[in-house]
Each structure stands twice: as structure tokens, then as C-alpha cells.
Design an enzyme around this catalytic site. Structure first.
Site, PDB file in Angstrom:
ATOM      1  N   GLY A  18       0.841  -1.191   0.000  1.00 14.03           N
ATOM      2  CA  GLY A  18       0.000   0.000   0.000  1.00 14.03           C
ATOM      3  C   GLY A  18       0.873   1.237   0.000  1.00 14.03           C
ATOM      4  N   ASP A  63      -1.486  -6.431   7.564  1.00 17.48           N
ATOM      5  CA  ASP A  63      -2.857  -5.946   7.338  1.00 17.48           C
ATOM      6  C   ASP A  63      -3.460  -6.625   6.104  1.00 17.48           C
ATOM      7  OD1 ASP A  63      -1.320  -4.658   5.456  1.00 17.48           O
ATOM      8  OD2 ASP A  63      -2.208  -2.689   5.768  1.00 17.48           O
ATOM      9  N   GLY A 103      -0.130  -4.864   0.679  1.00 18.15           N
ATOM     10  CA  GLY A 103      -1.322  -4.592  -0.122  1.00 18.15           C
ATOM     11  C   GLY A 103      -1.417  -5.413  -1.402  1.00 18.15           C
TER      12      GLY A 103
HETATM   13  C1  QUE Z   1       6.991  -2.934   4.651  1.00 18.33           C
HETATM   14  C2  QUE Z   1       5.879  -2.544   3.937  1.00 18.33           C
HETATM   15  C3  QUE Z   1       6.019  -1.919   2.676  1.00 18.33           C
HETATM   16  C4  QUE Z   1       7.313  -1.739   2.173  1.00 18.33           C
HETATM   17  C5  QUE Z   1       8.426  -2.153   2.890  1.00 18.33           C
HETATM   18  C6  QUE Z   1       8.244  -2.743   4.122  1.00 18.33           C
HETATM   19  C7  QUE Z   1       4.891  -1.447   1.900  1.00 18.33           C
HETATM   20  C8  QUE Z   1       5.176  -0.808   0.659  1.00 18.33           C
HETATM   21  C9  QUE Z   1       6.499  -0.668   0.202  1.00 18.33           C
HETATM   22  C10 QUE Z   1       6.893  -0.015  -1.019  1.00 18.33           C
HETATM   23  C11 QUE Z   1       8.009  -0.464  -1.715  1.00 18.33           C
HETATM   24  C12 QUE Z   1       8.425   0.146  -2.875  1.00 18.33           C
HETATM   25  C13 QUE Z   1       7.757   1.247  -3.366  1.00 18.33           C
HETATM   26  C14 QUE Z   1       6.653   1.720  -2.665  1.00 18.33           C
HETATM   27  C15 QUE Z   1       6.233   1.092  -1.500  1.00 18.33           C
HETATM   28  O1  QUE Z   1       7.512  -1.154   0.961  1.00 18.33           O
HETATM   29  O2  QUE Z   1       3.727  -1.615   2.325  1.00 18.33           O
HETATM   30  O3  QUE Z   1       6.006   2.778  -3.145  1.00 18.33           O
HETATM   31  O4  QUE Z   1       8.162   1.877  -4.516  1.00 18.33           O
HETATM   32  O5  QUE Z   1       4.145  -0.335  -0.072  1.00 18.33           O
HETATM   33  O6  QUE Z   1       9.323  -3.157   4.845  1.00 18.33           O
HETATM   34  O7  QUE Z   1       4.645  -2.713   4.442  1.00 18.33           O
END
Ligand code: QUE
Length: 360
Positions: A65, A149, A118
Site C-alpha cells: 500500500g 494488514d 497490499g
Molecule cells: C513494509 C511494507 C512496505 C514496504 C516495505 C516494508 C509497503 C510498501 C512498500 C513499497 C516499496 C516500494 C515502493 C513503494 C512502496 O515497501 O507496504 O512505493 O516503490 O508499499 O518493509 O509494508
């Protein structure tokens, strides 16, 4: 025009492409607001027999997410008359997951590459999860001060033995063979066959039987063996160490185990938010065996309480903003996380409880 989600029909197939490849297709509120009405319309449309969802860019199905935006909004005042993003985002994400969970038609996720947080919410609740050799699956939320979640309290306890407890607490990455062993993957198909899978679904005879069986039969023409699961090799240690109801007991069991795997696992847990670990273990025990809708009610409460705690913003800072991977947790140790602090995350939200109308 918002092109973060591409929507098209290929004959009888509704095809969704998550299209934010630079952000590894991480799900933001705008994408949720494109997906929800499209999936609702396809559920009603008799010419649509199945929905397929995939990620663009070749690296990720969906990395999670948009927790970064939620964390940023937690730190700034909410404009008059507006609702905080933390409230809208989680409510609408859970509403979307709920729609997928109860979807009346086959819903096939082509999970090729990264699928975290997500991304599991957009896949695990459907009828089929086609995984490829590029799969990287994880529920890494304890690393950012959150909890598993999008239904983690529902699907993690359904994985074999204590594997879900282990994965939800440590955030360990799984490959395709692990995912098949867990039951997350329903079919293993080579990455370079996915376009052919979509074509075959579009060309299938959907009048030949129940739609779910038709989808399963089409996929069966593409499946290959995923190989041995590294995760499965540790299942006995996972049973011995993670069938506990207190974090302190899990850590003591790992210490007693004394193997390199147990030491590595103990070190991993030592880097996670102590509050998140205790909240997650309580979530998994409380939700085990509960119906999905009840679990989601609990998780929405958790989302509202935990995103207000300092570990969430600190976790986002350390993992996604500064990327130093050196979070300063508060409280810093498990011993300092009081039972009352954990219980406070489960308190009902009064007039802001999550409610589903009968058709959403
Ligand atoms: C735990 C998480 C998320 C995470 C890393 C965690 C998460 C998430 C992202 C993420 C990764 C790359 C992206 C971005 C989001 O990393 O929920 O926009 O480019 O979305 O350790 O819960």
C-alpha cells in the site's frame, strides 16, 4: 487522466493492469478508487466471465500500500472538512479487499515479481493466484511499525502450521515454491507464458461449466513444477519456536534451538518494531479461525491505532524515505512494551468503526 490502473476487456475477461511501475505498482488511494467501481461493474456485467489482475513493468505485481503517503499525512494537519488519509486509505483498501474476497466470479491474480502487503490484499482474496519463478512474496509490515494488514489475520493462520506466524513476524521473503507450499499460489506458471494465459482465458468456452472450473482447467494447461520449498525445510523448527503466545517465549525458543537458522531469525526479529511484534502476535492469535469480516473489523482498528504511533513514521523514514534501515523504535525493547499498550491498539473506534454495506 489517471493511468495508474489500466482497465480493458478481452472478450469475456476483465483485465486490470496495475500501472505504477516506478513505485513497484504500490497501491495508492487513486488506484483503489479506479479499481473499486470497475470490479463492481464487472461483477454485474453478464458478458464478463472472469477478472484477471496483473502488474506492469516486469518487476512487481504490487509492492504494498502507499504507506509512505499515509505516514506523511499523519505528520501534517488535516484541512478543514477533509478526512485524514490514514482513515480514507485503509477504509477504502479494506472495502476493495472485501469486494474481492466475496467476488462472484473467478478473480485471477498473475503474481509475477514482488508481492508484499497490499499486493497480497489484491491477490489472496481471489479465486486463483498464478505465481511465476520471479515471485517474491512477503508480509514485511513489522519492519515499518505496522502489522500484517489486508487480511493477514485471516490468511496467515491458514498457512501450514505456524508458517504464517513466522512470516508475519519476521517479514521473511518467500519464493514461488514456498508460495505453492503455503497455499498462496494456486498454480505455478512460467513468467513467459502469462500473456498466453490471458489469451487462453479470453478464448475459453465459458459456457462449458462453472466459471471457476473453466478458469482452473485453462490454467492447468500452463502449469509447471515449482521445485523444492526452502521454507518448508524449516517447518519443524518453525513449529517448535513459533507456536507460542508471547514474543518473549518465541525468542527464548529460538535461542534454545541454537541453529544458524534460529540465530538469523532471532536477529531479524531484533530489528523489527517491538510494538509491532507484540501487536502482530496478538492479532494472529485473536483472529485465528475467525470469519473474514470479523478479522477485517479488528484490522481496521489496528490500522487506525498503529499508524498514530511513533514507530510507523519512524519505520517509513528508515525503510522507504532515508533508507538507512536503522529505525529507532519507541519503546526500543520488547520488555518495555506494556500489555496495555498492545491492548490499546485493539480498542473499537466508536462511530468510526469499519462497516460494510451488504453489496460492497
Ligand atoms: C513494509 C511494507 C512496505 C514496504 C516495505 C516494508 C509497503 C510498501 C512498500 C513499497 C516499496 C516500494 C515502493 C513503494 C512502496 O515497501 O507496504 O512505493 O516503490 O508499499 O518493509 O509494508
Amino acid at each position: 487522466m489517471n493511468t495508474d490502473v489500466l482497465l480493458e476487456t478481452r472478450g469475456p475477461v476483465g483485465l486490470v493492469t496495475l500501472n505504477r511501475p516506478k513505485a513497484l505498482n504500490a497501491l495508492d488511494l487513486g488506484m483503489i478508487r479506479l479499481l473499486q467501481p470497475a470490479l463492481e461493474a464487472w461483477a454485474q456485467d453478464p458478458s464478463v466471465k472472469a477478472v484477471v489482475i496483473r502488474g506492469a513493468g516486469g518487476r512487481a505485481f504490487c509492492a504494498g500500500g502507499d504507506v509512505r503517503a499515509v505516514a506523511a499525512s499523519r505528520g501534517s494537519p488535516v484541512p478543514e472538512g477533509q478526512e485524514p488519509l490514514s482513515r480514507a486509505f485503509f477504509r477504502e483498501e479494506y472495502r476493495l479487499n472485501h469486494l474481492i474476497h466475496h467476488y462472484p466470479k473467478p478473480y485471477l491474480a498473475l503474481v509475477d515479481g514482488i508481492s508484499m502487503g497490499g499486493g497480497l490484499g489484491l491477490s489472496v482474496h481471489g479465486s486463483h493466484r498464478v505465481v511465476t519463478e520471479r515471485l517474491m512474496l512477503a508480509m514485511p509490515e513489522t519492519a515499518i511499525g505496522l502489522f500484517p494488514d489486508v487480511g493477514g489475520g485471516w490468511f496467515l493462520p491458514r498457512f501450514p502450521g505456524e508458517a504464517g506466524t513466522y512470516l508475519g513476524l519476521t517479514g521473511t521473503r518467500c519464493n514461488a515454491a514456498d508460495a505453492m507450499w503455503l497455499g498462496y499460489g494456486t498454480q505455478h506458471v512460467p513468467h513467459d507464458r502469462l500473456d498466453a494465459v490471458v489469451d487462453a482465458l479470453a478464448a475459453a468456452d465459458w459456457t462449458s461449466g462453472p466459471a471457476k472450473d473453466v478458469a482452473t482447467r485453462v490454467l492447468s494447461g500452463f502449469t509447471t513444477e515449482p521445485g523444492a520449498s526452502p521454507l518448508k525445510e524449516h517447518r519443524e523448527e518453525i513449529e517448535r519456536c513459533f507456536a507460542k503466545d508471547r514474543m518473549e517465549d518465541i525468542l527464548a525458543a529460538l535461542e534454545a534451538e541454537g541453529t544458524p537458522w534460529a540465530e538469523e531469525t532471532r536477529a531479524t526479529l531484533g530489528r523489527m518494531s517491538p510494538t509491532s511484534l507484540k501487536v502482530t502476535l496478538r492479532q494472529l492469535r485473536l483472529c485465528r479461525g475467525r470469519p473474514y469480516d470479523e478479522v477485517v473489523t479488528v484490522e481496521y482498528r489496528l490500522s487506525q491505532h498503529t499508524t498514530a504511533l511513533p514507530d510507523f513514521r519512524e519505520g517509513i523514514r528508515a525503510v522507504l524515505v532515508d533508507k538507512d534501515n536503522r529505525p529507532k523504535w519507541n519503546p526500543p525493547t520488547l520488555a518495555e512494551v506494556r500489555d496495555a499498550d498492545v491492548e490499546a491498539c485493539f480498542v473499537p473506534l466508536g462511530e468510526r468503526e469499519l462497516v460494510f454495506s451488504s453489496h460492497t
